[in-house]
Design an enzyme around this catalytic site. Structure first.
Site, PDB file in Angstrom:
ATOM      1  N   HIS A  57       0.847  -1.189   0.000  1.00 52.87           N
ATOM      2  CA  HIS A  57       0.000   0.000   0.000  1.00 52.87           C
ATOM      3  C   HIS A  57       0.879   1.233   0.000  1.00 52.87           C
ATOM      4  CE1 HIS A  57       0.763  -0.597   4.390  1.00 52.87           C
ATOM      5  NE2 HIS A  57       0.818   0.718   4.402  1.00 52.87           N
ATOM      6  N   HIS A  75      -5.862  -1.964   4.314  1.00 54.27           N
ATOM      7  CA  HIS A  75      -5.807  -0.782   3.454  1.00 54.27           C
ATOM      8  C   HIS A  75      -4.969  -1.083   2.215  1.00 54.27           C
ATOM      9  CE1 HIS A  75      -2.420  -0.592   6.180  1.00 54.27           C
ATOM     10  NE2 HIS A  75      -1.956   0.552   5.765  1.00 54.27           N
ATOM     11  N   HIS A 117       4.817   7.204   2.843  1.00 51.75           N
ATOM     12  CA  HIS A 117       5.620   5.996   2.650  1.00 51.75           C
ATOM     13  C   HIS A 117       5.011   5.064   1.622  1.00 51.75           C
ATOM     14  CE1 HIS A 117       2.758   4.431   5.775  1.00 51.75           C
ATOM     15  NE2 HIS A 117       2.871   3.291   5.078  1.00 51.75           N
ATOM     16  N   HIS A 128       1.222  -1.547  15.172  1.00 49.51           N
ATOM     17  CA  HIS A 128       0.174  -0.543  15.118  1.00 49.51           C
ATOM     18  C   HIS A 128      -1.064  -1.036  15.865  1.00 49.51           C
ATOM     19  CE1 HIS A 128       2.208   1.912  12.235  1.00 49.51           C
ATOM     20  NE2 HIS A 128       2.095   1.066  11.222  1.00 49.51           N
ATOM     21  N   TYR A 137       9.465   1.391  10.035  1.00 43.17           N
ATOM     22  CA  TYR A 137       9.567   2.469   9.058  1.00 43.17           C
ATOM     23  C   TYR A 137      11.016   2.937   8.985  1.00 43.17           C
ATOM     24  CZ  TYR A 137       4.468   2.970   9.239  1.00 43.17           C
ATOM     25  OH  TYR A 137       3.123   2.746   9.176  1.00 43.17           O
ATOM     26  N   GLU A 168       8.178   1.244   4.373  1.00 40.85           N
ATOM     27  CA  GLU A 168       7.738   0.419   5.498  1.00 40.85           C
ATOM     28  C   GLU A 168       7.900  -1.052   5.146  1.00 40.85           C
ATOM     29  OE1 GLU A 168       3.710  -0.173   8.261  1.00 40.85           O
ATOM     30  OE2 GLU A 168       3.506   0.373   6.141  1.00 40.85           O
TER      31      GLU A 168
END
Length: 311
Positions: free
Chosen positions: A154, A203, A218, A250, A259, A269
């Protein structure tokens, strides 16, 4: 879920400050597979388990950042229909001819309200993952070089007017909202970040409200396990790669992550985990005072660099 319409992230073109330094970094440290160089001098890469010709394109420039992102659609009829839908919505589109990117068909490009160039395409040469289609091994030599991500997962983009992006993506492009982050109560709790999916990932693209348009936060590379994320961290340490956050987890998306920055200052990432949403799920909300755990669940910390450094 049935996969129709927009299928997945397909490619991103990054601006880098030194092409040869970046080529070595993405090939040998991140561990992408180099697949070509075009007449403009752009260098093409894919992750080892991706089947299409490329997912990352590097272009040398005076400033770092992102030129455009492209998402693959089901077929040419879908591409034509989505272009009509985007035009009916009120955005201008342009057709980028086949061959402008190596081994890639015609693309439909338009500018998002956040200022990013976004494009859709149906055709890209299938080059495989080196394992074959009959009785394949589970991994091969390319899966062990560098960090060796399996795919481009993503991107997170910063820009103005993410509310308009949300409307476009959910009402026209067929994405759905999975999670969101609210701003402070005194500002009326506006949505300051949105996480959108066209698949059953947490996502496929995300946006954060930011005063400048068209910024990259990112690109995210999918790792198969948490152990491989940790191995990627070891490789970062061995190569003196500057790390922004992690290894950590997260709260938002439940992803496990590190990251870091490439030699030009573009953040990337290494990501795994998450959960499997479907379009009928109720979006998860993170409040402004709870987002410390959303970003870095063990520490509950809002990292200043994560919130302010973009390219």
């Amino acid at each position: 879920m049935a996969m129709t319409g927009v299928l997945r992230p397909g490619h991103a073109q990054l601006r880098v400050l030194d092409l040869e330094v970046s080529r070595k970094f993405y090939r040998d440290v991140i561990g992408l597979v180099e697949t070509g160089t075009d007449k403009q001098g752009r260098v093409y890469f894919k992750c080892w388990d991706e089947r299409d010709h490329h997912s990352v394109v590097l272009r040398e420039a005076d400033t770092a950042g992102i030129d455009f992102v492209g998402y693959k659609v089901l077929d040419r009829a879908t591409l034509d229909q989505l272009e009509r839908d985007v035009r009916a919505y009120g955005l201008e589109t342009e057709r980028v001819p086949a061959g402008d990117l190596l081994e890639t068909g015609e693309r439909v490009r338009f500018q998002l309200p956040t200022g990013h160039l976004f494009e859709l395409y149906a055709d890209k040469k299938h080059v495989g993952n080196g394992l074959g289609q009959v009785n394949p091994a589970p991994w091969g030599p390319d899966s062990e070089r560098g960090m060796a991500p399996t795919r481009l997962d993503h991107c997170l983009l910063y820009g103005t007017n993410i509310a308009a992006n949300k409307k476009l993506f959910t009402e026209v492009l067929g994405f759905y909202l999975v999670e969101r982050i609210l701003g402070p109560k005194e500002a009326g709790e506006p949505e300051v970040a949105i996480f959108l999916a066209c698949s059953h990932k947490t996502h496929d693209i995300a946006f954060v409200e930011y005063p400048e348009p068209g910024k990259l936060h990112h690109l995210s590379f999918r790792m198969p396990t948490w152990e491989r994320v940790l191995r990627a961290g070891d490789i970062m340490g061995m190569n003196n790669v500057p790390i922004d956050i992690g290894p950590t987890r997260h709260g938002t998306t439940r992803g496990e992550t590190i990251y870091a920055w490439d030699p030009s200052g573009n953040r990337f990432e290494t990501f795994c985990g998450g959960y499997d949403p479907y379009p009928d799920v109720e979006p998860i909300t993170w409040t402004h005072d709870g987002f410390g755990h959303g970003l870095d669940y063990p520490n509950g910390k809002l990292h200043e660099s994560f919130l302010t450094i973009v390219t």
